[in-house]
Enzyme design. Structure first.
Site, mmCIF file in Angstrom:
data_model
loop_
_atom_site.group_PDB
_atom_site.id
_atom_site.type_symbol
_atom_site.label_atom_id
_atom_site.label_comp_id
_atom_site.label_asym_id
_atom_site.label_seq_id
_atom_site.Cartn_x
_atom_site.Cartn_y
_atom_site.Cartn_z
ATOM 1 N N HIS A 53 0.930 -1.251 0.102
ATOM 2 C CA HIS A 53 0.064 0.100 0.041
ATOM 3 C C HIS A 53 0.778 1.105 -0.022
ATOM 4 O O HIS A 53 2.087 1.145 -0.079
ATOM 5 C CB HIS A 53 -0.945 -0.186 1.180
ATOM 6 C CG HIS A 53 -0.285 -0.242 2.534
ATOM 7 N ND1 HIS A 53 0.673 0.736 3.188
ATOM 8 C CD2 HIS A 53 -0.213 -1.571 3.361
ATOM 9 C CE1 HIS A 53 1.033 0.274 4.124
ATOM 10 N NE2 HIS A 53 0.618 -1.045 4.582
ATOM 11 N N GLY A 95 1.898 3.013 2.333
ATOM 12 C CA GLY A 95 2.775 3.253 3.449
ATOM 13 C C GLY A 95 4.143 2.701 3.091
ATOM 14 O O GLY A 95 5.257 2.929 3.008
ATOM 15 N N HIS A 96 4.208 1.161 2.364
ATOM 16 C CA HIS A 96 5.401 0.664 1.651
ATOM 17 C C HIS A 96 5.958 1.593 0.537
ATOM 18 O O HIS A 96 7.216 1.566 0.684
ATOM 19 C CB HIS A 96 4.812 -0.621 1.118
ATOM 20 C CG HIS A 96 4.308 -1.705 2.233
ATOM 21 N ND1 HIS A 96 2.829 -2.010 1.838
ATOM 22 C CD2 HIS A 96 4.833 -2.247 3.266
ATOM 23 C CE1 HIS A 96 2.729 -2.915 3.044
ATOM 24 N NE2 HIS A 96 3.855 -3.313 3.587
ATOM 25 N N GLN A 117 7.921 -14.909 12.393
ATOM 26 C CA GLN A 117 7.463 -13.895 13.298
ATOM 27 C C GLN A 117 6.086 -13.882 13.640
ATOM 28 O O GLN A 117 5.469 -12.890 14.167
ATOM 29 C CB GLN A 117 7.809 -12.483 12.678
ATOM 30 C CG GLN A 117 7.105 -12.142 11.219
ATOM 31 C CD GLN A 117 7.783 -10.928 10.664
ATOM 32 O OE1 GLN A 117 8.854 -11.065 10.050
ATOM 33 N NE2 GLN A 117 6.891 -9.709 10.663
ATOM 34 N N GLU A 132 7.742 4.157 10.611
ATOM 35 C CA GLU A 132 7.805 4.314 11.826
ATOM 36 C C GLU A 132 6.192 3.892 12.444
ATOM 37 O O GLU A 132 6.246 3.828 13.610
ATOM 38 C CB GLU A 132 7.872 5.964 11.954
ATOM 39 C CG GLU A 132 9.079 6.722 11.793
ATOM 40 C CD GLU A 132 8.922 8.015 12.012
ATOM 41 O OE1 GLU A 132 7.991 8.905 12.218
ATOM 42 O OE2 GLU A 132 10.236 8.813 12.000
ATOM 43 N N LYS A 133 5.430 3.266 11.759
ATOM 44 C CA LYS A 133 4.291 2.809 11.985
ATOM 45 C C LYS A 133 4.566 1.656 13.097
ATOM 46 O O LYS A 133 4.061 1.346 14.132
ATOM 47 C CB LYS A 133 3.539 2.212 10.961
ATOM 48 C CG LYS A 133 2.318 1.803 11.357
ATOM 49 C CD LYS A 133 1.370 1.018 10.358
ATOM 50 C CE LYS A 133 0.430 -0.095 11.058
ATOM 51 N NZ LYS A 133 1.134 -1.390 10.891
ATOM 52 N N ASP A 134 5.716 0.959 12.660
ATOM 53 C CA ASP A 134 6.277 -0.109 13.497
ATOM 54 C C ASP A 134 7.497 0.248 14.208
ATOM 55 O O ASP A 134 8.406 -0.136 13.921
ATOM 56 C CB ASP A 134 6.750 -1.521 12.666
ATOM 57 C CG ASP A 134 5.278 -1.776 11.778
ATOM 58 O OD1 ASP A 134 4.396 -2.207 12.370
ATOM 59 O OD2 ASP A 134 5.154 -1.440 10.700
ATOM 60 N N MET A 184 -2.104 3.367 7.406
ATOM 61 C CA MET A 184 -2.202 2.268 6.393
ATOM 62 C C MET A 184 -1.468 0.874 7.126
ATOM 63 O O MET A 184 -0.412 1.047 7.543
ATOM 64 C CB MET A 184 -1.623 2.731 5.113
ATOM 65 C CG MET A 184 -2.470 3.728 4.399
ATOM 66 S SD MET A 184 -1.914 4.225 2.581
ATOM 67 C CE MET A 184 -2.791 5.436 2.356
HETATM 68 P P1 AMP Z 1 5.006 -5.035 6.354
HETATM 69 O O1 AMP Z 1 4.909 -5.558 5.131
HETATM 70 O O2 AMP Z 1 3.685 -4.608 7.385
HETATM 71 O O3 AMP Z 1 5.759 -6.028 7.316
HETATM 72 O O4 AMP Z 1 5.717 -3.526 6.224
HETATM 73 C C1 AMP Z 1 6.852 -3.577 5.643
HETATM 74 C C2 AMP Z 1 7.592 -2.274 6.153
HETATM 75 O O5 AMP Z 1 6.387 -1.095 5.696
HETATM 76 C C3 AMP Z 1 7.854 -2.086 7.614
HETATM 77 O O6 AMP Z 1 9.170 -1.178 7.508
HETATM 78 C C4 AMP Z 1 6.552 -1.151 7.962
HETATM 79 O O7 AMP Z 1 6.857 -0.140 9.168
HETATM 80 C C5 AMP Z 1 6.269 -0.407 6.854
HETATM 81 N N1 AMP Z 1 5.025 0.222 6.932
HETATM 82 C C6 AMP Z 1 3.649 -0.306 6.879
HETATM 83 N N2 AMP Z 1 2.853 0.423 6.986
HETATM 84 C C7 AMP Z 1 3.332 1.485 6.916
HETATM 85 C C8 AMP Z 1 2.839 2.953 7.012
HETATM 86 N N3 AMP Z 1 1.169 3.167 7.097
HETATM 87 N N4 AMP Z 1 3.337 4.080 6.880
HETATM 88 C C9 AMP Z 1 4.748 3.811 6.879
HETATM 89 N N5 AMP Z 1 5.583 2.607 6.607
HETATM 90 C C10 AMP Z 1 4.562 1.548 6.769
#
Ligand code: AMP
Length: 314
Positions: free
Chosen positions: A65, A67-68, A92, A179-181, A215
């Site tokens: 999305h 965010g990614h 995980q 920074e969301k995580d 997101m």
């Molecule tokens: P995930 O696919 O959920 O493991 O996330 C992969 C990367 O995308 C991680 O570094 C997350 O922190 C980042 N991420 C996920 N959602 C967002 C968001 N809404 N805004 C910024 N980064 C995000």
């Protein structure tokens, strides 16, 4: 009218063409190279490094999305070559979590990565990442035992292990995390530093929907009613942050926030805490950089978010 000599006209024209091409590239970029084995990725990276190019890596679990994509954009802005990794990392996830249901969409993900001119997509399967006989895990103590680590005891071990592998496999110069995580960002930063992996971990601000909801690939699990309620998390986190900055004791502000979340309709508040920004220590008052962190449950869906304490008005 602006008078230009031939050379100035040429420069302006070239700039216009470059800007036009740039915006076109976002829409119709070439497909990234797809590597499914570590060897295939390493081969490409070796060529780039030989040419003196810098490499950025964006680790994800797919279902991409905006965010990614913000992480990919940040990497593109700072690195010559960008790798996005897509791997739903089984180690995980806890036994009762959503590993099997985790949203997937390889073709759409590759389209989105192409739109940003991502150079390489690394899509290993579980056997490529954890071949028979795999016996090593990475544990980062301290940072991983609180907040999300308390509720998901195997989570950060899996994250630290897979991310250390991705860092070594990609040999990237820079890695981009959201920074969301935020806790995850600190854990992987600590891990890279402790294991002397020569990589800079770069945080990227949280990307939100128009109504404030952060997101997340997991937002697709929300029913219409839950989706309507979900942005209250961000609103209440900001209110808690304001209260702390206005002088409330952090524990009292957090307690108020938990009550507000429950009133709003969240079924379970796993935690809501105000912690220091770099070491995640709990703080009593807002006398140093800190963030408000929370995890809540809506039906089967677990949402996390965090906000920084605003700078105190002078
Ligand atoms: P995930 O696919 O959920 O493991 O996330 C992969 C990367 O995308 C991680 O570094 C997350 O922190 C980042 N991420 C996920 N959602 C967002 C968001 N809404 N805004 C910024 N980064 C995000």
């Amino acid at each position: 009218m602006l008078r230009c000599n031939k050379r100035t006209k040429y420069i302006i024209n070239s700039l216009l063409v470059a800007v036009f091409k740039g915006s076109q590239a976002e829409m119709t970029g070439e497909k990234p190279i797809v590597a499914r084995s570590v060897a295939a990725m390493r081969q490409e990276v070796a060529r780039w490094r030989q040419a003196g190019q810098t490499v950025g890596v964006v680790p994800t679990m797919g279902a991409l999305h905006d965010g990614h994509l913000a992480l990919v954009r940040a990497a593109k802005a700072e690195c010559d070559k960008v790798i996005a990794t897509i791997f739903v990392n089984p180690t995980q996830f806890g036994a009762n979590e959503d590993l099997d249901a985790y949203p997937k969409g390889e073709a759409q993900d590759l389209e989105k990565l192409a739109g940003l001119q991502t150079d390489l997509a690394f899509l290993p399967d579980a056997d490529a990442m954890y071949p028979a006989g795999f016996a090593t895990s990475v544990r980062v103590s301290g940072l991983t035992e609180i907040m999300c680590g308390a509720g998901r005891p195997v989570h950060f071990g899996g994250v630290a292990t897979v991310v250390s592998k991705l860092f070594n496999q990609s040999r990237a110069d820079r890695a981009y995390f959201g920074e969301k995580d935020y806790q995850q960002f600190l854990v992987v930063t600590r891990m890279a530093q402790d294991l002397d992996i020569p990589i800079t971990v770069v945080p990227v601000p949280t990307v939100r929907e128009a109504d404030g909801l952060a997101m997340s690939s997991r937002n697709v699990y929300l029913s219409a009613a839950q989706r309507e309620l979900a942005p209250a998390l961000y609103r209440i986190l900001n209110q808690v942050a304001e209260k702390a900055v206005e002088g409330a004791a952090c524990a009292a502000a957090a307690g108020w926030g938990v009550a507000e979340l429950e009133k709003a309709g969240f079924e379970r508040v796993e935690y809501l805490e105000i912690r220091e920004t770099t070491n995640l220590d709990l703080i009593d008052t807002a006398d140093r950089p800190a963030r408000v962190f929370a995890a809540v449950h809506l039906g089967q869906t677990r949402l996390i978010d965090n906000v920084p304490l605003p700078a105190r008005a002078v």
